[in-house]
Design a protein around this motif. Structure first.
Motif, short mmCIF file in Angstrom:
data_model
loop_
_atom_site.label_atom_id
_atom_site.label_comp_id
_atom_site.label_asym_id
_atom_site.label_seq_id
_atom_site.Cartn_x
_atom_site.Cartn_y
_atom_site.Cartn_z
N ARG D 28 0.83 -1.21 0.00
CA ARG D 28 0.00 0.00 0.00
C ARG D 28 0.87 1.26 0.00
O ARG D 28 0.58 2.22 -0.68
CB ARG D 28 -0.91 -0.01 1.23
N LEU D 29 1.96 1.20 0.82
CA LEU D 29 2.87 2.35 0.89
C LEU D 29 3.48 2.61 -0.48
O LEU D 29 3.56 3.76 -0.94
CB LEU D 29 3.98 2.04 1.90
N PHE D 30 3.92 1.52 -1.16
CA PHE D 30 4.50 1.64 -2.49
C PHE D 30 3.52 2.31 -3.44
O PHE D 30 3.89 3.21 -4.20
CB PHE D 30 4.88 0.24 -3.00
N ASP D 31 2.24 1.87 -3.38
CA ASP D 31 1.22 2.47 -4.24
C ASP D 31 1.06 3.96 -3.97
O ASP D 31 0.94 4.76 -4.89
CB ASP D 31 -0.13 1.77 -4.04
N LEU D 32 1.07 4.32 -2.68
CA LEU D 32 0.89 5.72 -2.32
C LEU D 32 2.05 6.57 -2.82
O LEU D 32 1.86 7.66 -3.37
CB LEU D 32 0.77 5.87 -0.80
N ILE D 33 3.29 6.07 -2.63
CA ILE D 33 4.48 6.80 -3.09
C ILE D 33 4.43 6.97 -4.61
O ILE D 33 4.67 8.05 -5.15
CB ILE D 33 5.77 6.05 -2.68
N LEU D 34 4.06 5.89 -5.30
CA LEU D 34 3.95 5.92 -6.75
C LEU D 34 2.94 6.98 -7.19
O LEU D 34 3.22 7.81 -8.07
CB LEU D 34 3.51 4.54 -7.25
N LEU D 35 1.77 6.96 -6.53
CA LEU D 35 0.70 7.93 -6.82
C LEU D 35 1.23 9.34 -6.64
O LEU D 35 1.04 10.22 -7.50
CB LEU D 35 -0.47 7.66 -5.88
N GLY D 36 1.91 9.57 -5.51
CA GLY D 36 2.45 10.90 -5.22
C GLY D 36 3.45 11.33 -6.27
O GLY D 36 3.41 12.47 -6.75
N LEU D 37 4.34 10.41 -6.69
CA LEU D 37 5.36 10.76 -7.68
C LEU D 37 4.75 11.06 -9.05
O LEU D 37 5.19 11.97 -9.74
CB LEU D 37 6.38 9.62 -7.81
N ILE D 38 3.73 10.29 -9.41
CA ILE D 38 3.05 10.56 -10.69
C ILE D 38 2.46 11.97 -10.67
O ILE D 38 2.67 12.77 -11.58
CB ILE D 38 1.94 9.51 -10.96
N LEU D 39 1.72 12.27 -9.59
CA LEU D 39 1.11 13.59 -9.47
C LEU D 39 2.17 14.68 -9.52
O LEU D 39 2.05 15.67 -10.25
CB LEU D 39 0.30 13.69 -8.17
N LEU D 40 3.27 14.48 -8.73
CA LEU D 40 4.35 15.46 -8.68
C LEU D 40 4.95 15.68 -10.06
O LEU D 40 5.16 16.82 -10.50
CB LEU D 40 5.45 14.97 -7.71
N SER D 41 5.20 14.56 -10.77
CA SER D 41 5.84 14.68 -12.09
C SER D 41 4.92 15.41 -13.06
O SER D 41 5.37 16.20 -13.89
CB SER D 41 6.21 13.30 -12.62
N VAL D 42 3.60 15.16 -12.98
CA VAL D 42 2.67 15.85 -13.88
C VAL D 42 2.60 17.33 -13.56
O VAL D 42 2.58 18.18 -14.45
CB VAL D 42 1.27 15.19 -13.81
N VAL D 43 2.61 17.64 -12.25
CA VAL D 43 2.60 19.04 -11.85
C VAL D 43 3.87 19.73 -12.38
O VAL D 43 3.81 20.87 -12.87
CB VAL D 43 2.50 19.17 -10.31
#
Lengths: 275, 275, 275, 275
Positions: D28-43
């Motif tokens: 779950r933690l991995f999924d959350l970090i991944l989600l955060g990085l995707i959002l960050l990279s798009v921003v």
């Protein structure tokens, strides 16, 4: 001589099957080619009006147009020849469309450069509505058509109401705003009111006085609420006409005859006997 | 003398039938002529405001206006004379409309050139709503009217919510964008918010700061979701009021003729006899 | 001394009834005055930003503002004093709104001329949402709120889908159109995409290249089809929650207990006994 | 040696659980970090196109981009290594997206400054659609997807009808208005027609002749009525697929536990035992 005639008869029969039928391979191929040529000709009509494109490929477009027109002319004549009662076809909706689709090119010999002719050729598109009669789509389009026809009365009453409201609001806005804001006459004000009420809102004419903006706000909120009415009418009609479960899926109890069952039911809900 | 009076009585009776009735040929013809004259007069009011048209046909419009006004005046007087309780008609909605429709022309003697009078004549259009009472349309319009009246409470609560939201968002946008972007005052900002939320989007005022555009995006997406609510309310109401059974499925009681029964009803709901 | 205290207790009780209650004449009057003052204060905030108006009536607005603020301050203090657990009120949604509504005026002593304060006062409007809890509206608003809450999950999934689509289309349009057409950055392009997809269409930024216009057409037609989804979700939910016939109107057969009858039914549809 | 391999096997298993699983804390933690990085990279991609921001923080953005890209590259390689049939993942929709999301950064070594690469990175957003498969949302999105798929046929027939209408109306408007009003070619006129029919109404091209405005009014009112059709189709479908009974009303079979029964069912539909 009679052999020639009988050969001509056989040709007519074969041509009839190819042109009107959709069950043979040749018939389907003919339909596909026709579809492709209609689309191609419409694309050409469109591109002809784009200056950069027309400048480069004018000759190509012209030749293509003539090839397509001659093909359509042959098709039109064949349709007349191979049918039993040609007059029925000629006077039918698609018969007139077919004629209208080929005439402009021939008329362009006599009347040069009228862009109206260019565009009449775009009416060939109407032939594409024929596709909606295709078995694959017909059940879908029949359902939609029935729902819209059933809602016709209510929709018309609604449109009548909207139109009168637009004329009245348009007249009021003409007095309130006047020519300075672009409301140069009552017809223009009515045009503005329709643009606003339908939530299109071009912005070419906009109220500038506080009172005008207040009336406009009122019209917009009304339009927002009013958009619900035709939607409601058609939705209710579509929902009503919708097959709840397909006829073939209905399970009827052999014991008590009850046909009201869920899709996956194995036992009758009324008498408990197996379905 | 009494003969004259009785003749006058007979005239009054006949005129009453022609003016108020719709069952005789003369009555229907009268209605059609009236309808045509109302439409003609409204078209004239509209065209009068179009400069190119008014310049050419000013005299024609003026004379037509007077002919129509005199006809409407005679009709108005006849309606008063031939009805039993004139005061009921005069104070009714359509009575007031009829008076308002003819007054402006006479008043234009005394107050020259006020365009307000021109437009008040357009109110004659309101008489056209009478058509919705015509048997052919009344069942349709009754259904729509009932659905809208039944949804009234919910729609009002919804509108109240929207209005307060618009005032708050409008105030915020006034602070965020300020006069440079066209948000010159809070009322103007509220006007912009209504234009945006209803998805009209004139474009005369648009946010230019990133924050303003962000808030605007939020408002638009909300408005997009919110448009669903009045639609949902009215659709659900129309669907509910819709007659569910087709004519052929209706069970008619052999005893009392009542045709309003539930699908699985075994006994008449009105007289209790078996169906 | 104890008499004074008891008098104070009685005053507190009476004040509590007037301020919090809506059953006594005094309580209702208090609510109406409060409602009027809120509306008046909001109108004043709005008009203060209109230059022509503020220029003429600046002093009048200022005095009115102070009178209203003092009234609201007294009301706020009374609400705290007369309630058993003041902390609950102070930390409640309406408690915070009440405080926020009066603070800006007092703060304007220290920080002069910040328009933010002007607008925060508009938040007083939020107090008007209290009206939706009024018995007359509550049944309507409860129904709407329940339908919206029940659709929440689906609407959120839908919004998520829309937002991601907007970011992708916005990025593509930024590459296709570029800064010359007003697509100066990806965030601005996303803003344009939201404006277009929600059918608002300001027109401040519009595609000018053929490819851009083609993509825009695609987005618009998608948006047109997509607007159906939230509408469908909420409509289905409202229709489901809608009372088919009111509970009190349901006729139950005394004989067989069947409760499924039309509104005007006089006999049971199942056993034929009188209702 | 075999110990090393077995250690590698154990690492692969553990990594598989972390990357593909969502049941463990690490997963779950991995999924959350991944989600955060995707959002960050798009921003970051978005902000990179905003000139003021890019001017200040160019180096920061560049370094962040590389860190994120390297992380995504490691993740991509791990996904390939730890899965049994890597080819299935590589050729799957999300596999291609994952590759497309990291390639542009590496390609930017060779092809400098092409903004297309900048934007392709925004496609990382597509990975966010994975969230809709999450149990919490999947039931909602399945319901929506099923309703849309079931309406597909009708919606397509409708879109086909709209598109042909737009081409015909666009051609007519090209002839009526001509290049002076902005209708420079038939494709542009069709673009205008779509903008109008979908009630977007940018206002970059607007009719100026009375006849053009009349046709536009007609198109808008049609569009207003026509918007009802897709809404009606999808609403009816959603309403049909919606679970009709509330949880408390559901009859559960004591024998087999099946809870799917019609409201008036007396026997279980699955096992036939009395309810």
């Amino acid at each position: 001589m009679s052999e020639v005639k009988s050969k001509y008869e056989i040709f007519k029969q074969k041509a009839h099957i190819v042109i009107y039928g959709t069950n043979t391979v040749a018939g389907r191929l003919f339909d596909l080619i026709l579809l492709g040529l209609i689309l191609l000709s419409v694309v050409l009509v469109m591109l002809e009006t784009v200056k950069e494109f027309d400048g480069k490929y004018h000759t190509f477009i012209l030749i293509s147009e003539w090839v397509i027109t001659i093909f359509f002319t042959i098709e039109y004549l064949l349709r007349i020849i191979t049918i039993k009662k040609p007059i029925n076809y000629i006077l039918s909706f698609y018969g007139i469309i077919d004629l209208v689709a080929i005439l402009p090119m021939y008329l362009s010999f006599f009347f040069v450069g009228t862009s109206v002719f260019t565009v009449i050729r775009a009416l060939r598109l109407l032939r594409l509505f024929k596709i909606l009669n295709h078995p694959q789509f017909s059940s879908q389009s029949v359902h939609l058509r029935e729902s819209i026809i059933a809602s016709r009365g209510r929709i018309l009453v609604f449109m009548y109401f909207i139109l009168i409201s637009c004329i009245i609001v348009g007249s009021v806005m003409y007095v309130v705003e006047g020519p300075e804001a672009g409301f140069t006459s009552i017809p223009v004000s009515i045009y503005w009111c329709i643009v606003t009420l339908t939530t299109v809102g071009f912005g070419d004419i906009t109220p500038i006085t506080p009172l005008g903006q207040f009336i406009a706000s009122f019209v917009m909120i009304m339009g927002y609420g009013i958009i619900a009415v035709p939607t409601g009418i058609i939705t209710a009609e579509i929902a009503k006409n919708m097959p709840k479960t397909k006829e073939s899926d209905k399970k009827v109890c052999q014991n008590c005859g009850n046909s009201e069952h869920l899709l996956h039911a194995k036992y009758c809900q009324d008498c408990g006997s197996e379905l």
